[in-house]
Scaffold this motif. Structure first.
Motif, PDB file in Angstrom:
ATOM      1  N   ALA A 112       0.822  -1.220   0.000  1.00 30.96           N
ATOM      2  CA  ALA A 112       0.000   0.000   0.000  1.00 30.96           C
ATOM      3  C   ALA A 112       0.849   1.260   0.000  1.00 30.96           C
ATOM      4  CB  ALA A 112      -0.943  -0.014   1.194  1.00 30.96           C
ATOM      5  N   VAL A 113       1.954   1.272   0.732  1.00 33.64           N
ATOM      6  CA  VAL A 113       2.796   2.464   0.784  1.00 33.64           C
ATOM      7  C   VAL A 113       3.393   2.765  -0.593  1.00 33.64           C
ATOM      8  CG1 VAL A 113       4.917   1.274   1.526  1.00 33.64           C
ATOM      9  CG2 VAL A 113       4.547   3.684   2.118  1.00 33.64           C
ATOM     10  N   GLU A 114       3.715   1.737  -1.361  1.00 34.70           N
ATOM     11  CA  GLU A 114       4.247   1.950  -2.712  1.00 34.70           C
ATOM     12  C   GLU A 114       3.163   2.470  -3.655  1.00 34.70           C
ATOM     13  OE1 GLU A 114       7.307   2.058  -3.801  1.00 34.70           O
ATOM     14  OE2 GLU A 114       8.069   1.515  -1.843  1.00 34.70           O
ATOM     15  N   ARG A 115       1.945   1.997  -3.495  1.00 38.52           N
ATOM     16  CA  ARG A 115       0.838   2.540  -4.298  1.00 38.52           C
ATOM     17  C   ARG A 115       0.654   4.020  -3.987  1.00 38.52           C
ATOM     18  NH1 ARG A 115      -1.481  -2.367  -3.062  1.00 38.52           N
ATOM     19  NH2 ARG A 115      -2.829  -1.424  -1.495  1.00 38.52           N
ATOM     20  N   ASP A 116       0.826   4.404  -2.722  1.00 41.93           N
ATOM     21  CA  ASP A 116       0.737   5.823  -2.350  1.00 41.93           C
ATOM     22  C   ASP A 116       1.834   6.629  -3.032  1.00 41.93           C
ATOM     23  OD1 ASP A 116      -1.453   5.252  -0.757  1.00 41.93           O
ATOM     24  OD2 ASP A 116      -0.304   5.267   1.122  1.00 41.93           O
ATOM     25  N   HIS A 117       3.059   6.082  -3.062  1.00 43.03           N
ATOM     26  CA  HIS A 117       4.154   6.771  -3.764  1.00 43.03           C
ATOM     27  C   HIS A 117       3.840   6.891  -5.259  1.00 43.03           C
ATOM     28  CE1 HIS A 117       6.776   7.012  -0.340  1.00 43.03           C
ATOM     29  NE2 HIS A 117       6.863   5.694  -0.205  1.00 43.03           N
ATOM     30  N   ALA A 118       3.254   5.846  -5.821  1.00 46.07           N
ATOM     31  CA  ALA A 118       2.894   5.871  -7.242  1.00 46.07           C
ATOM     32  C   ALA A 118       1.842   6.945  -7.519  1.00 46.07           C
ATOM     33  CB  ALA A 118       2.386   4.504  -7.685  1.00 46.07           C
ATOM     34  N   ALA A 119       0.830   7.011  -6.664  1.00 41.37           N
ATOM     35  CA  ALA A 119      -0.199   8.046  -6.840  1.00 41.37           C
ATOM     36  C   ALA A 119       0.429   9.433  -6.735  1.00 41.37           C
ATOM     37  CB  ALA A 119      -1.298   7.877  -5.787  1.00 41.37           C
ATOM     38  N   GLY A 120       1.360   9.589  -5.817  1.00 41.91           N
ATOM     39  CA  GLY A 120       2.055  10.871  -5.692  1.00 41.91           C
ATOM     40  C   GLY A 120       2.868  11.218  -6.925  1.00 41.91           C
ATOM     41  N   ALA A 121       3.486  10.208  -7.536  1.00 44.23           N
ATOM     42  CA  ALA A 121       4.282  10.432  -8.748  1.00 44.23           C
ATOM     43  C   ALA A 121       3.399  10.871  -9.913  1.00 44.23           C
ATOM     44  CB  ALA A 121       5.058   9.169  -9.106  1.00 44.23           C
ATOM     45  N   VAL A 122       2.266  10.223 -10.062  1.00 42.74           N
ATOM     46  CA  VAL A 122       1.340  10.607 -11.139  1.00 42.74           C
ATOM     47  C   VAL A 122       0.790  12.002 -10.858  1.00 42.74           C
ATOM     48  CG1 VAL A 122      -0.868  10.058 -12.245  1.00 42.74           C
ATOM     49  CG2 VAL A 122       0.762   8.229 -11.724  1.00 42.74           C
ATOM     50  N   ARG A 123       0.422  12.270  -9.624  1.00 42.33           N
ATOM     51  CA  ARG A 123      -0.118  13.578  -9.250  1.00 42.33           C
ATOM     52  C   ARG A 123       0.901  14.692  -9.495  1.00 42.33           C
ATOM     53  NH1 ARG A 123      -0.718  12.766  -4.205  1.00 42.33           N
ATOM     54  NH2 ARG A 123      -2.481  11.379  -4.530  1.00 42.33           N
ATOM     55  N   TRP A 124       2.187  14.407  -9.205  1.00 40.70           N
ATOM     56  CA  TRP A 124       3.236  15.413  -9.402  1.00 40.70           C
ATOM     57  C   TRP A 124       3.265  15.866 -10.866  1.00 40.70           C
ATOM     58  CZ3 TRP A 124       5.836  17.753  -5.576  1.00 40.70           C
ATOM     59  CH2 TRP A 124       6.903  18.575  -5.932  1.00 40.70           C
ATOM     60  N   ALA A 125       3.161  14.915 -11.779  1.00 38.56           N
ATOM     61  CA  ALA A 125       3.162  15.252 -13.210  1.00 38.56           C
ATOM     62  C   ALA A 125       1.873  15.944 -13.624  1.00 38.56           C
ATOM     63  CB  ALA A 125       3.369  13.987 -14.041  1.00 38.56           C
ATOM     64  N   THR A 126       0.737  15.401 -13.205  1.00 44.16           N
ATOM     65  CA  THR A 126      -0.535  15.967 -13.671  1.00 44.16           C
ATOM     66  C   THR A 126      -0.793  17.351 -13.086  1.00 44.16           C
ATOM     67  OG1 THR A 126      -1.729  14.707 -11.977  1.00 44.16           O
ATOM     68  CG2 THR A 126      -1.594  13.745 -14.180  1.00 44.16           C
ATOM     69  N   ASP A 127      -0.378  17.586 -11.846  1.00 44.67           N
ATOM     70  CA  ASP A 127      -0.536  18.938 -11.281  1.00 44.67           C
ATOM     71  C   ASP A 127       0.220  19.954 -12.125  1.00 44.67           C
ATOM     72  OD1 ASP A 127      -2.120  17.983  -9.227  1.00 44.67           O
ATOM     73  OD2 ASP A 127      -0.578  18.186  -7.673  1.00 44.67           O
ATOM     74  N   TYR A 128       1.442  19.610 -12.508  1.00 45.09           N
ATOM     75  CA  TYR A 128       2.228  20.506 -13.354  1.00 45.09           C
ATOM     76  C   TYR A 128       1.577  20.673 -14.732  1.00 45.09           C
ATOM     77  CZ  TYR A 128       5.704  22.101 -16.641  1.00 45.09           C
ATOM     78  OH  TYR A 128       6.334  22.784 -17.652  1.00 45.09           O
ATOM     79  N   LEU A 129       1.198  19.570 -15.352  1.00 44.86           N
ATOM     80  CA  LEU A 129       0.615  19.653 -16.692  1.00 44.86           C
ATOM     81  C   LEU A 129      -0.664  20.484 -16.694  1.00 44.86           C
ATOM     82  CD1 LEU A 129       1.338  15.989 -17.796  1.00 44.86           C
ATOM     83  CD2 LEU A 129       2.399  18.065 -18.730  1.00 44.86           C
ATOM     84  N   LEU A 130      -1.450  20.393 -15.655  1.00 47.93           N
ATOM     85  CA  LEU A 130      -2.658  21.220 -15.565  1.00 47.93           C
ATOM     86  C   LEU A 130      -2.311  22.701 -15.463  1.00 47.93           C
ATOM     87  CD1 LEU A 130      -4.884  18.992 -13.278  1.00 47.93           C
ATOM     88  CD2 LEU A 130      -5.267  19.543 -15.705  1.00 47.93           C
ATOM     89  N   LYS A 131      -1.208  23.036 -14.803  1.00 49.89           N
ATOM     90  CA  LYS A 131      -0.773  24.437 -14.729  1.00 49.89           C
ATOM     91  C   LYS A 131      -0.453  24.988 -16.117  1.00 49.89           C
ATOM     92  CE  LYS A 131       1.401  24.293 -10.156  1.00 49.89           C
ATOM     93  NZ  LYS A 131       2.680  24.497  -9.448  1.00 49.89           N
TER      94      LYS A 131
END
Length: 144
Positions: A112-131
């Motif tokens: 589960a902790v690795e899935r959380d890191h994965a979600a954070g990695a995807v979010r890091w990219a998508t937050d930037y791309l949305l900007k």
């Protein structure tokens, strides 16, 4: 040189795509959860911007905090392309898509902790791309 950099940053995405293609033939022989975990750690090392407190790549520091300032916008964040301080939108979007798809396919084999890191990695990219598309009629991008 720029095309070489794009190839290096896409390596994790290509690896994830390979994992998806090979899964049906050899899922029992490979540890896809471990491969995804290592790929996600690689992404953390490529982060641009103000880094979160849970950043595991402790050798990385905040960077490019004023991206977009010349245009009066906040373009902090996203991922560098192979560590050369350039952020290319299309390779980043492709890589984030491949990572998200890989986690959907193989995330159950990750702790589960690795899935959380994965979600954070995807979010890091998508937050930037949305900007980069947050202003009507304007797309911000970095040209080589």
């Amino acid at each position: 040189m720029a095309s070489c950099s794009r190839v290096r940053v896409l390596l994790p995405a290509v690896c994830c795509c390979f994992l998806l293609a090979a899964a049906s033939a050899s899922a029992a022989r490979h540890d896809y959860g471990d491969a995804l975990s290592k790929s996600i750690l690689f992404f953390e090392g490529q982060r641009s911007g103000r880094l979160p407190t849970e950043q595991r790549a402790s050798w990385r520091g905040d960077s490019a905090l004023s991206d977009g300032a010349a245009a009066g916008v906040d373009l902090e964040g996203g991922y560098y392309d192979a560590g050369d301080n350039v952020k290319f939108g299309f390779p980043m979007a492709f890589t984030a898509t491949m990572l998200a798809w890989s986690v959907v396919e193989f995330g159950d084999s990750m702790p589960a902790v690795e899935r959380d890191h994965a979600a954070g990695a995807v979010r890091w990219a998508t937050d930037y791309l949305l900007k980069t598309i947050a202003h009507p009629g304007v797309i911000f991008m970095q040209a080589s």
